[in-house]
Design a protein around this motif. Structure first.
Motif, mmCIF file in Angstrom:
data_model
loop_
_atom_site.group_PDB
_atom_site.id
_atom_site.type_symbol
_atom_site.label_atom_id
_atom_site.label_comp_id
_atom_site.label_asym_id
_atom_site.label_seq_id
_atom_site.Cartn_x
_atom_site.Cartn_y
_atom_site.Cartn_z
ATOM 1 N N PHE A 1 74.167 42.398 53.891
ATOM 2 C CA PHE A 1 74.517 41.128 53.317
ATOM 3 C C PHE A 1 74.433 41.350 51.704
ATOM 4 O O PHE A 1 73.265 41.895 51.106
ATOM 5 C CB PHE A 1 73.276 40.236 53.432
ATOM 6 N N ASN B 1 69.854 44.715 51.754
ATOM 7 C CA ASN B 1 70.388 42.884 51.629
ATOM 8 C C ASN B 1 69.959 43.494 50.284
ATOM 9 O O ASN B 1 70.176 43.690 49.342
ATOM 10 C CB ASN B 1 69.689 42.151 52.137
ATOM 11 N N THR C 1 69.094 36.470 52.344
ATOM 12 C CA THR C 1 69.050 36.204 53.943
ATOM 13 C C THR C 1 67.873 34.971 54.866
ATOM 14 O O THR C 1 67.229 36.167 54.574
ATOM 15 C CB THR C 1 69.828 37.588 54.535
ATOM 16 N N THR C 2 68.488 34.753 56.159
ATOM 17 C CA THR C 2 66.922 34.650 56.739
ATOM 18 C C THR C 2 67.379 34.928 57.939
ATOM 19 O O THR C 2 68.814 34.193 58.912
ATOM 20 C CB THR C 2 66.814 32.871 56.438
ATOM 21 N N ALA D 1 72.185 38.786 48.451
ATOM 22 C CA ALA D 1 72.555 37.094 49.569
ATOM 23 C C ALA D 1 71.851 37.086 49.604
ATOM 24 O O ALA D 1 70.012 37.485 49.576
ATOM 25 C CB ALA D 1 73.262 37.850 50.841
ATOM 26 N N LEU E 1 65.120 38.907 51.735
ATOM 27 C CA LEU E 1 65.379 38.625 53.030
ATOM 28 C C LEU E 1 64.188 38.096 53.614
ATOM 29 O O LEU E 1 63.467 38.616 53.600
ATOM 30 C CB LEU E 1 65.222 40.153 52.865
ATOM 31 N N THR F 1 74.362 32.499 51.165
ATOM 32 C CA THR F 1 73.963 32.643 51.872
ATOM 33 C C THR F 1 73.790 33.048 53.153
ATOM 34 O O THR F 1 74.989 32.483 53.896
ATOM 35 C CB THR F 1 73.010 30.821 52.112
ATOM 36 N N VAL F 2 73.230 33.692 54.172
ATOM 37 C CA VAL F 2 73.282 33.647 55.308
ATOM 38 C C VAL F 2 72.296 33.646 56.178
ATOM 39 O O VAL F 2 70.663 33.984 55.875
ATOM 40 C CB VAL F 2 73.687 35.283 55.573
ATOM 41 N N ASN F 3 72.643 32.801 57.227
ATOM 42 C CA ASN F 3 71.425 32.524 58.590
ATOM 43 C C ASN F 3 71.531 32.509 59.677
ATOM 44 O O ASN F 3 72.108 32.169 60.006
ATOM 45 C CB ASN F 3 71.684 30.683 58.441
#
Length: 276
Positions: free
Chosen positions: A224, A245, A250-251, A248, A268, A231-233
């Motif tokens: 990521f 990571n 990230t969740t 980003a 993260l 944004t990464v979900n």
């Protein structure tokens, strides 16, 4: 202004421009794009498509029911453009990789690729060119994207709603997704292969949403990162060899099974625990 559907045996574009301005659909048996610009006001359907360059445009859009093949020359690149139109691929789509050949596909003014067949990606780059952000959507019950060889990069929206098994399957190389998108289908990444979520669209924000119960499977390496805000979900489970990571936000909301996590930058969030 024709009202009767046009049926042709074949169409080959090697330069210049052809505008199909009628209101009736066109049906082709074979279709070759080597250069030039084709624009269609009404739907065009072909049994096969061979691509070595050129531009497809027009509100009518294009549907390929059989094989779509990119055929670059040895150790060179081809440039293929979609401008404000839609390319629907229903059969097998593949690239003939000759030496270090590369396929560059540019989407402009909201152009879209919709796949319900099988795309095999190998050294294919899909870039945003101008205007509204384009999209590559893998969908339906049979849509599959296989990534092999040198991997591939898609820097437009990438959406995966296909319910096919391993609907995005990275067997070798790295699949880099740089434009955001929404995916309910799972990503499978094999040992030694990679999957990268980033933002390569200057100079805004990309959001990658993976909403399925299974987000990422396999034993590959997941990254990521970002050039601009990313944004990464991921709602579902994640299984991988490693997670990195490096910029980003990230969740990860599902169970995360991974032996190695490396955080270089960004944030993260692992919300359901991580196991090896």
């Amino acid at each position: 202004s024709g009202a009767t559907a046009t049926t042709l045996s074949s169409l080959a574009m090697s330069g210049g421009a052809l505008n199909l301005n009628g209101t009736a659909a066109t049906t082709l048996t074979t279709f070759a794009m080597n250069n030039g610009t084709l624009s269609t006001a009404a739907p065009l359907t072909a049994s096969s498509l061979n691509i070595n360059g050129g531009t497809l445009a027009g509100a009518g859009g294009y549907t390929i029911t059989g094989a779509t093949t990119f055929t670059p020359c040895t150790n060179c690149g081809i440039y293929f453009y979609l401008d404000g139109t839609t390319l629907n691929t229903q059969g097998a789509t593949s690239q003939t990789v000759n030496g270090t050949s590369v396929i560059y596909t540019y989407l402009s003014n909201g152009a879209a690729i919709n796949n319900t067949g099988t795309w095999t990606l190998d050294n294919l780059y899909v870039y945003q060119n101008a205007g509204t952000l384009g999209s590559f959507t893998n969908t339906g019950t049979t849509g599959v994207v296989n990534v092999q060889g040198a991997g591939s990069t898609i820097n437009t929206l990438f959406n995966n709603s296909s319910t096919a098994a391993n609907s995005v399957n990275v067997t070798a190389g790295t699949l880099t997704l740089g434009g955001g998108g929404n995916s309910s289908g799972a990503f499978n990444v094999a040992t030694g292969a990679g999957l990268t979520f980033t933002n390569s669209i200057c100079c805004g924000t990309a959001t990658h949403n993976l909403t399925g119960a299974t987000g990422i499977t396999g034993a590959g390496d997941i990254t990521f990162t970002n050039y601009w805000t990313n944004t990464v979900n991921i709602s579902g489970t994640v299984a991988a060899n490693s997670i990195t990571n490096s910029g980003a936000t990230t969740t990860l909301n599902g169970t995360t099974t991974v032996p190695t996590i490396t955080v270089i930058g960004g944030t993260l969030n692992v919300n359901s625990g991580a196991t090896a």
